[in-house]
Design a protein around this motif. Structure first.
Motif, mmCIF file in Angstrom:
data_model
loop_
_atom_site.group_PDB
_atom_site.id
_atom_site.type_symbol
_atom_site.label_atom_id
_atom_site.label_comp_id
_atom_site.label_asym_id
_atom_site.label_seq_id
_atom_site.Cartn_x
_atom_site.Cartn_y
_atom_site.Cartn_z
ATOM 1 N N UNK A 55 0.856 -1.188 0.000
ATOM 2 C CA UNK A 55 0.000 0.000 0.000
ATOM 3 C C UNK A 55 0.892 1.239 0.000
ATOM 4 N N UNK A 56 1.465 1.605 -1.150
ATOM 5 C CA UNK A 56 2.319 2.793 -1.187
ATOM 6 C C UNK A 56 1.497 4.052 -0.899
ATOM 7 N N UNK A 57 2.154 5.040 -0.300
ATOM 8 C CA UNK A 57 1.519 6.343 -0.117
ATOM 9 C C UNK A 57 1.816 7.231 -1.319
ATOM 10 N N UNK A 58 0.956 8.198 -1.546
ATOM 11 C CA UNK A 58 1.201 9.148 -2.623
ATOM 12 C C UNK A 58 0.584 10.492 -2.289
ATOM 13 N N UNK A 91 1.424 17.702 -10.042
ATOM 14 C CA UNK A 91 2.469 17.078 -9.234
ATOM 15 C C UNK A 91 1.960 15.737 -8.723
ATOM 16 N N UNK A 92 2.868 14.765 -8.670
ATOM 17 C CA UNK A 92 2.559 13.444 -8.117
ATOM 18 C C UNK A 92 3.816 12.911 -7.450
ATOM 19 N N UNK A 93 3.770 12.775 -6.133
ATOM 20 C CA UNK A 93 4.875 12.201 -5.362
ATOM 21 C C UNK A 93 4.430 10.826 -4.863
ATOM 22 N N UNK A 94 5.247 9.805 -5.104
ATOM 23 C CA UNK A 94 4.829 8.429 -4.863
ATOM 24 C C UNK A 94 5.930 7.664 -4.133
ATOM 25 N N UNK A 95 5.519 6.848 -3.192
ATOM 26 C CA UNK A 95 6.427 5.923 -2.517
ATOM 27 C C UNK A 95 6.611 4.710 -3.441
ATOM 28 N N UNK A 96 7.848 4.373 -3.762
ATOM 29 C CA UNK A 96 8.107 3.347 -4.773
ATOM 30 C C UNK A 96 8.107 1.951 -4.155
#
Length: 498
Positions: A209-212, A248-253
């Motif tokens: 369940x990555x955060x974004x 903008x999109x910041x995602x935990x890989x």
């Protein structure tokens, strides 16, 4: 003429998206189109609308295509993402949602179901087991809640021995990946007779369940936009999506079964998603809410018209710099002053026409994500967050005005699940302080953190009374002057330190 996609289209779907609204179509779908154009792959999207057939029917009538109109004061440019391979309505086919989550071809489930779609209690932050839909989903049958659909889908996927899966929340929730995982686990744990045990094991072994953090202003589509876009496109598009140039999109890989090359569209893969989230939810969203409520009370229809008012702009700058910025950790490599300058440019995009009523809608859920922690941090330092208090006062004056006060048509156009409850409290409240106490302490609309801060509650109440008796302009002047006095005193104190 027919609409034509900008790039070759994926033949198979690897993503199931829950929440087929305008934001998804102007954000994740655009990034996915860029990723597919750059690297290919089976990354088509099956879009699931929650209840309405409007978008689904239009997409099927248009070969699953639509345009995104990027609008600035100088120009309008069009793109046609062309990444959806199917679309359907989840409320009509809940069993299909479960089946698609269980399908090994689906490797990512993404969500834009709004904060309301997660079926959790604001007071406890846990799954709301008293919610009628959640109770029904736990009892069996085709699930209707988003969390129930995810949990039942994981059950079916585990039983089928399917491939690993990632669930990616794209909603404005604190630590949205961890929060979603917690709610799904709680659903599975609440099933009778250890019915969720196999799914929990599968979740531990094969699900992430990555955060974004997502960011793009996407106002409502208007008939005028449909006509203008169709002329520019050379084909009739019934569902164009207007959007600002900024995205903008910041995602935990952390993807268990692979992912598209979203970085090709500008996505940032980072271990600092939490910092990006704080920056966006507080600086952008928190300030945006203040602008919307003050603008509506001043009688203006759009965010650009509101920020063009000197006193509203002053209030926005004061809350941004003095009350929200001290509560965040800036992500590495981000120039905070440049980011703040961009915010005012975005709010002032007169061509976009983002409405105060749209931004002010669902404040009972949105403000709970935006204001409690920065307000409590200020209070813990012995400072009164005057502009955050004004945000709450503006919200209550719009949604649940005291008897005899008319907040105007733009406030009336705001929708909110808590409006009926709040209006019942306002009808019998003798003054602003009594209304603020009932809402913040008794109802705990913003969680339990602020419920014990009597000075903050009193400040909110006094500002409600000022709005009602002297007008919103007087309340803005009061709050801004008090904030500037506080910040000036703090600056002087810091300068005197050795």
């Amino acid at each position: 003429m027919t609409i034509i996609a900008d790039h070759p289209r994926p033949e198979r779907a690897g993503i199931l998206h829950l929440g087929l609204g305008s934001f998804h179509r102007a954000h994740q779908a655009v990034y996915t189109a860029s990723a597919f154009a750059a690297s290919g792959g089976d990354w088509g999207i099956i879009g699931v609308a929650s209840r309405s057939r409007t978008i689904v029917d239009a997409m099927h009538a248009q070969d699953l295509l639509y345009s995104v109109a990027t609008i600035s004061p100088d120009s309008t440019s069009l793109t046609v993402p062309g990444v959806h391979t199917d679309a359907f309505v989840g409320a009509e086919h809940p069993e299909r949602v479960v089946a698609q989550i269980a399908d090994s071809g689906i490797r990512i489930v993404t969500l834009t179901v709004t904060e309301n779609g997660y079926s959790y209690s604001a007071a406890t932050q846990h799954l709301d087991l008293d919610d009628a839909t959640v109770r029904a989903d736990l009892g069996g049958g085709a699930p209707r809640s988003t969390i129930g659909q995810l949990a039942r889908g994981l059950q079916a996927r585990a039983a089928a021995g399917a491939a690993p899966l990632s669930v990616l929340s794209c909603d404005n929730l604190s630590a949205n990946g961890a929060h979603t995982e917690k709610l799904v686990r709680e659903f599975l744990q609440a099933l009778p007779h250890a019915e969720g045990a196999d799914a929990l094991t599968f979740l531990d072994q094969a699900v992430t369940f990555p955060s974004s953090m997502v960011d793009r202003i996407v106002p409502a589509t208007t008939p005028e936009l449909r006509d203008r876009v169709s002329t520019l496109l050379g084909a009739r598009d019934e569902i164009p999506v207007p959007a600002e140039p900024f995205t903008m999109w910041a995602i935990e890989d952390r993807f268990a079964g692979g992912r598209p090359a979203w970085e090709a569209g500008g996505a940032v893969f980072t271990s600092e998603v939490g910092r990006y989230e704080q920056m966006k939810v507080r600086l952008l969203n928190g300030t945006h809410s203040l602008i919307a409520y003050l603008g509506a009370l001043r009688g203006v229809a759009t965010i650009p018209d509101a920020i063009d008012l000197d006193d509203v702009a002053s209030a926005a700058l004061s809350v941004l710099r003095g009350e929200y910025e001290p509560s965040i950790e800036v992500p590495s490599g981000v120039d905070i002053r440049e980011y703040e300058t961009q915010l005012f440019e975005r709010w002032g995009n007169s061509a976009l026409g983002h409405r105060t009523s749209q931004v002010g809608t669902d404040g009972s859920v949105k403000l709970r994500q935006r204001i409690p922690e920065p307000a409590m941090l200020a209070l813990s330092r012995g400072e009164m967050p005057h502009l955050i208090a004004l945000t709450v006062a503006g919200y209550l004056s719009c949604i649940a005005p005291l008897a005899g006060f008319d907040p105007g048509p733009h406030a009336a156009a705001m929708t909110d699940a808590a409006r009926e409850r709040l209006t019942a409290l306002a009808v019998t409240a003798r003054n602003g302080r009594e209304l603020a106490r009932r809402v913040i302490t008794e109802l705990q609309l913003f969680g339990d953190g602020l419920a014990g801060h009597d000075a903050f509650i009193a400040r909110v109440g006094d500002l409600i009374d000022t709005i009602q008796r002297q007008g919103v302009s007087s309340a803005i002047a009061d709050a801004v002057a008090a904030s500037q006095t506080t910040n000036s005193s703090l600056t002087s104190a810091k300068e005197m330190q050795p």
